[in-house]
Design an enzyme around this catalytic site. Structure first.
Site, PDB file in Angstrom:
ATOM      1  N   HIS A  75      41.408  34.437  45.447  1.00  0.00           N
ATOM      2  CA  HIS A  75      41.362  32.791  46.336  1.00  0.00           C
ATOM      3  C   HIS A  75      41.807  31.859  45.463  1.00  0.00           C
ATOM      4  CE1 HIS A  75      38.326  35.155  48.942  1.00  0.00           C
ATOM      5  NE2 HIS A  75      38.133  35.994  47.850  1.00  0.00           N
ATOM      6  N   GLU A 126      30.704  43.535  50.150  1.00  0.00           N
ATOM      7  CA  GLU A 126      30.693  43.151  48.800  1.00  0.00           C
ATOM      8  C   GLU A 126      29.125  43.001  48.642  1.00  0.00           C
ATOM      9  OE1 GLU A 126      31.923  39.116  48.497  1.00  0.00           O
ATOM     10  OE2 GLU A 126      31.633  38.781  46.343  1.00  0.00           O
ATOM     11  N   HIS A 128      37.278  40.828  53.562  1.00  0.00           N
ATOM     12  CA  HIS A 128      35.954  41.140  53.070  1.00  0.00           C
ATOM     13  C   HIS A 128      34.799  41.725  53.538  1.00  0.00           C
ATOM     14  CE1 HIS A 128      37.734  38.220  50.528  1.00  0.00           C
ATOM     15  NE2 HIS A 128      36.736  37.924  49.572  1.00  0.00           N
ATOM     16  N   HIS A 140      43.604  40.027  45.561  1.00  0.00           N
ATOM     17  CA  HIS A 140      42.597  39.686  45.909  1.00  0.00           C
ATOM     18  C   HIS A 140      42.010  38.480  44.929  1.00  0.00           C
ATOM     19  CE1 HIS A 140      37.871  40.165  47.292  1.00  0.00           C
ATOM     20  NE2 HIS A 140      38.228  38.832  47.059  1.00  0.00           N
ATOM     21  N   ASP A 178      38.003  35.050  42.026  1.00  0.00           N
ATOM     22  CA  ASP A 178      37.912  33.537  41.816  1.00  0.00           C
ATOM     23  C   ASP A 178      37.763  33.438  40.077  1.00  0.00           C
ATOM     24  OD1 ASP A 178      37.249  32.433  44.432  1.00  0.00           O
ATOM     25  OD2 ASP A 178      35.803  34.196  44.205  1.00  0.00           O
TER      26      ASP A 178
HETATM   27  N1  ADE Z   1      35.325  33.195  48.918  1.00  0.00           N
HETATM   28  C1  ADE Z   1      35.639  33.078  47.626  1.00  0.00           C
HETATM   29  N2  ADE Z   1      35.405  34.071  46.686  1.00  0.00           N
HETATM   30  C2  ADE Z   1      34.696  35.067  47.732  1.00  0.00           C
HETATM   31  C3  ADE Z   1      34.132  36.209  47.515  1.00  0.00           C
HETATM   32  N3  ADE Z   1      33.740  36.782  46.530  1.00  0.00           N
HETATM   33  N4  ADE Z   1      33.376  36.560  48.640  1.00  0.00           N
HETATM   34  C4  ADE Z   1      33.540  35.780  49.900  1.00  0.00           C
HETATM   35  N5  ADE Z   1      33.956  34.938  50.002  1.00  0.00           N
HETATM   36  C5  ADE Z   1      34.790  34.439  49.009  1.00  0.00           C
HETATM   37 ZN    ZN Z   2      36.798  37.421  47.561  1.00  0.00          ZN
END
Ligand code: ADE
Ligand code: ZN
Length: 334
Positions: free
Chosen positions: A18, A199, A196, A16, A278
Site C-alpha cells: 500500500h 487476514e 484482501h 502487495h 505497509d
Molecule cells: N490497508 C493498508 N494495509 C492494510 C492491511 N494490511 N489490511 C487491510 N487494509 C490495509
Molecule cells: Zn494489505
C-alpha cells in the site's frame, strides 16, 4: 550464500504494497510542514512510539491519520519515489502498487492528482532503474458499495493508468460479497481483480473473494489453512496468495514469526509470495520480510527460489517480461 542472503539477492516482484503504508514518519512530518497540516503528534519519535498495534484496526487508525498530509501531486510523487528507491535497493524489479483513493478524495484531493504523482514516480523508476510497475486502485471496504461505485466513476478518466482493483481496510464485518456489483462492473471494464481476504477474516471471506468477486489473487489469505477444502481449491486453481509476514507479526495475526504459516502454505503447494504491505509501519521493506521469514522458519534454498519465482508467476506482467525476469532468477540462483 545462505538462504537468507540468496533471498536478498534474487530479483523479485512485490505485489502487495500500500503506497500510503510506505510513508515514513520523517516524510509525514516534512509533508505536514510543507502543506501546513497539523498532526496529533509533537514529533517523529512520538509518532513512531504510537506504532504499537494490537490488531488491524489499531493500525488503520494511525495509517489514515498519516495519509492526511498528502495533498498535492508532488506529495504523491515524493512518497512513491521514496518507496521505489528502497524497493530497487532490495532487488525488486517489478512492483504492483495499491493506492486508496477514498482516503484522499474524502479530503478534497482529486483522484487524478493521486494517480499523476504515483505515475510520474513509476516512470522515473523505469527510466533510472529499468523497474516495471503498475497501479491497483483499492476500494475501502468499511465504506459503502455506493461509495466504491462513485470512486470507480471518478477514476475512469484515468483508466489507462491503473491495471486493476483491490479491496482493503477493516476486514471483519465487511465481507467481499458487499462489493459484488462494483467488482462485476470492474470485470466488464477489463480490470484485473485482487482482494484482501483471510487476514483477520475467516475462510468464507476467501471463498467469496474467489467465487463472488472472481479475485485472481488473494491478498494475505493466511487463514485459508483453517479450511482444507479451500487450500485444495487454491492449489488446484493456483491462485496466488500475497503474504506479508512482518505485517502479520505487527498486527498480531501471529505471535511469533516462527509460527508464521508461510512454510505450510508452500508445502501445501500454494503459490505464496512475500510482500511488505505497509513497510513504514511494520518495520521493514521486502528484503527485511524475506530475511526474517527465511531465518525464523529455516526456509531452504529451494523455498527461497520458489518464492522469487512465485512473485513473477503471480504478477500481471506480460509473458515475455515474465520469461525475462524468471531467467534473471535462474541466473542469480545458479
Ligand atoms: N490497508 C493498508 N494495509 C492494510 C492491511 N494490511 N489490511 C487491510 N487494509 C490495509
Ligand atoms: Zn494489505
Amino acid at each position: 550464500m545462505t538462504p537468507a542472503q540468496l533471498a536478498a539477492a534474487l530479483p523479485k516482484a512485490e505485489l502487495h504494497i500500500h503506497i500510503e503504508g510506505s510513508l515514513e514518519p520523517e516524510l509525514i512530518f516534512a509533508l505536514a510542514q510543507r502543506n501546513g497540516v497539523a498532526l496529533p503528534y509533537p514529533n517523529v519519535e512520538a509518532l513512531r512510539q504510537a506504532y504499537a498495534f494490537t490488531d488491524l484496526q489499531s493500525f488503520l487508525d494511525i495509517y489514515y491519520a498519516g495519509a492526511s498530509v498528502l495533498l498535492h501531486e508532488a506529495d504523491f510523487f515524493d512518497m512513491a519515489w521514496a518507496y521505489l528507491q528502497r524497493a530497487h535497493a532490495d532487488h525488486v524489479v517489478h512492483t504492483e502498487i495499491f493506492f486508496d483513493p477514498q482516503t484522499h478524495t474524502a479530503r478534497g484531493v482529486d483522484v487524478g492528482v493521486v494517480i499523476a504523482g504515483l505515475k510520474r514516480a513509476c516512470e522515473r523508476a523505469h527510466t533510472e532503474f529499468g523497474m516495471t510497475s503498475a497501479l491497483i486502485l483499492c476500494f475501502l471496504r468499511h465504506l459503502s458499495e455506493e461509495d466504491a461505485f462513485a470512486t470507480l466513476e471518478a477514476a475512469l478518466p484515468h483508466r489507462a493508468h491503473f491495471i486493476g482493483v483491490g479491496l482493503d481496510s477493516s476486514e471483519v464485518g465487511h465481507p467481499p460479497s458487499k462489493f459484488s456489483r462494483v467488482f462485476a462492473r470492474c470485470r466488464e471494464l477489463g480490470l484485473r481483480i485482487v482482494a484482501h481476504a483471510g487476514e483477520e477474516g475467516p475462510p468464507p471471506y476467501i471463498w467469496e473473494a474467489l467465487n463472488d468477486l472472481k479475485a485472481e489473487r488473494i491478498d494475505h489469505g493466511v487463514r485459508s489453512l483453517d479450511d482444507p477444502a479451500l487450500v485444495a481449491e487454491l492449489a488446484r486453481r493456483r491462485t496466488p496468495l500475497t503474504v506479508c509476514p512482518l505485517s502479520n507479526l505487527k498486527l498480531c495475526v501471529v505471535t511469533d514469526l516462527r509460527e508464521h504459516p508461510m512454510k505450510k502454505l508452500l508445502d501445501a503447494g500454494l503459490c505464496a509470495t512475500v510482500n511488505s504491505d505497509d513497510p513504514a509501519y511494520f518495520g521493514g521493506y521486502l528484503n527485511a520480510n524475506f530475511v526474517q521469514t527465511v531465518d525464523a522458519l529455516k526456509l531452504s534454498r529451494d523455498d527461497v527460489i520458489a518464492l522469487a519465482r512465485n512473485s513473477f508467476e503471480a504478477s500481471f506482467i506480460d509473458g515475455a517480461t515474465r520469461a525475462k525476469y524468471l531467467a534473471r532468477v535462474e541466473a542469480v540462483a545458479s
